[in-house]
Motif scaffolding. Structure first.
Motif, PDB file in Angstrom:
ATOM      1  N   PHE A  67       1.042  -1.074   0.609  1.00 10.19           N
ATOM      2  CA  PHE A  67      -0.278   0.340   0.231  1.00 10.19           C
ATOM      3  C   PHE A  67       0.808   1.512   0.183  1.00 10.19           C
ATOM      4  N   GLY A  68       0.928   1.916  -0.987  1.00  6.90           N
ATOM      5  CA  GLY A  68       2.365   2.760  -1.078  1.00  6.90           C
ATOM      6  C   GLY A  68       3.441   2.652  -1.538  1.00  6.90           C
ATOM      7  N   ASP A  69       4.253   3.127  -0.180  1.00  9.29           N
ATOM      8  CA  ASP A  69       5.216   2.674   0.070  1.00  9.29           C
ATOM      9  C   ASP A  69       4.896   1.524   1.354  1.00  9.29           C
ATOM     10  N   HIS A  70       4.377   0.907   1.535  1.00 10.79           N
ATOM     11  CA  HIS A  70       3.651   0.355   3.353  1.00 10.79           C
ATOM     12  C   HIS A  70       4.011  -1.228   2.610  1.00 10.79           C
ATOM     13  N   ARG A  71       4.526  -1.737   2.949  1.00  7.82           N
ATOM     14  CA  ARG A  71       4.628  -3.208   2.035  1.00  7.82           C
ATOM     15  C   ARG A  71       3.896  -3.951   3.743  1.00  7.82           C
ATOM     16  N   ALA A  72       3.001  -4.335   3.529  1.00  8.66           N
ATOM     17  CA  ALA A  72       1.881  -4.811   4.342  1.00  8.66           C
ATOM     18  C   ALA A  72       2.451  -6.151   4.333  1.00  8.66           C
ATOM     19  N   VAL A  73       2.466  -6.795   3.240  1.00  6.45           N
ATOM     20  CA  VAL A  73       2.544  -8.345   3.328  1.00  6.45           C
ATOM     21  C   VAL A  73       3.796  -8.928   2.401  1.00  6.45           C
TER      22      VAL A  73
END
Length: 343
Positions: free
Chosen positions: A11-17
């Motif tokens: 999500f955007g700059d965030h790697r959730a998985v």
């Protein structure tokens, strides 16, 4: 039955998985466990079809469902807040999925009513409750309605996103046991998300522990607890004592690596008075500085040099008790010391 193949969700700059590789067997009660923000709910929602993976594939029975709409995956979902319809009674909430089916799948009104009655009985909902508005039910009863609504469509996979988190502690334990029994009776493959370690250990056939979007370990509850694969898993699951360099050097003669990051569970340690025979392959002299009573067991804090170890001693007839100030020895079996490389 279910396979995550190198799945990323960003999500955007965030790697959730991140690069999730995972297999779940048919009929299994499988739990995704980890702290807040670890990616467990995102992984569940990707399996449900509510979140689109950025990379990788998700397969169900070998079929690539990565781009398949949620309603065509044959999954039932129970949300954390249950997502019930407040304007409908219990019966209509349970029957909702049946009422919107189309074509050959659609059941007659009488068949729908029969299916609702069957699943309500199986999930512990009394017939007298079916005509009540869901707002009249307790939290535990609402949870049963949410599960019944998911199961009435006879999905091959049941997904549950922290369904017990809104309940009080006593009710959580009661419903946890009922949920496990129900899953066993129905035989539906179940993927369960929680941050509660006790829930995961008591409910699951296998557990996947995640941290910061990455898979740390997959195993049975016993494997996860007794043979934690990483220091994170060891710290996150249950309680553990971090062994200080001073203690590690005193245990080196027993085969413990003094240079590794090392932990031992409180209940794996043994406690004896200072003049008793040595209780384990290695023994550390210390003094009791605190005791807390938990009903089924007592936990002793034992000062050993500049360190303090917590030791759990089971209650029962003939169980010994030590008081603050008593000189004792803590027995350590090197087989129960969990060691990890220093990063």
């Amino acid at each position: 039955m279910i396979r995550f193949e190198d799945v990323d969700v960003i999500f955007g700059d965030h790697r959730a998985v991140s690069h999730l590789d995972l297999e779940i067997q048919e009929g299994e009660f499988f739990t995704l466990l980890g702290p807040s923000g670890c990616g467990k709910t995102t992984a569940l929602r990707a399996l449900a079809g509510f979140v689109q993976p950025t990379g990788g594939r998700i397969r169900i029975d070998g079929r690539d469902v990565t781009r398949v709409p949620s309603e065509k995956r044959d999954v039932g979902m129970v949300f954390q807040n249950y997502a019930l319809f407040p304007s409908m009674n219990v019966r209509d909430n349970i029957a909702f999925g049946l009422s919107v089916q189309k074509g050959d799948q659609r059941l007659s009104k009488s068949e729908q009513a029969k299916r609702v009655d069957e699943i309500a009985e199986r999930t512990g909902l009394a017939s007298s409750q079916l005509d009540k508005n869901v707002s009249e039910l307790s939290g535990g009863q609402q949870q049963r309605v949410a599960i019944a609504r998911a199961l009435v469509l006879t999905p091959r996979i049941l997904l549950l996103d922290e369904p017990l988190s809104n309940l009080d502690a006593k009710l959580r334990v009661q419903l946890r046991d009922q949920l496990k029994q129900l899953q066993h009776e129905v035989g539906v493959t179940t993927v369960y998300v929680t941050h509660d370690q006790e829930e995961a250990l008591t409910l699951s056939d296998r557990i996947a522990v995640l941290d910061a979007g990455r898979l740390q370990q997959v195993g049975t509850p016993e494997e996860i607890y007794d043979r934690s694969a990483t220091a994170f898993v060891c710290r996150f699951i249950g309680e553990s004592n971090r062994l200080t360099p001073g203690i590690l050097h005193r245990l080196a003669d027993a085969g413990v690596d003094p240079d590794a990051k090392s932990y031992v569970r409180p209940e794996k340690l043994l406690l004896a008075s200072e003049n008793d025979p040595q209780p384990a392959p290695a023994s550390l002299a210390g003094r009791v500085v605190a005791r807390t009573y938990h009903g089924s067991h007592s936990v002793y804090a034992v000062a050993i040099g500049d360190a303090t170890l917590r030791v759990s001693v089971a209650a029962g007839s003939g169980a010994r008790r030590w008081d603050v100030g008593d000189a004792v020895q803590v027995g350590v079996d090197p087989a129960w010391v969990l060691q990890y490389p220093v990063a």
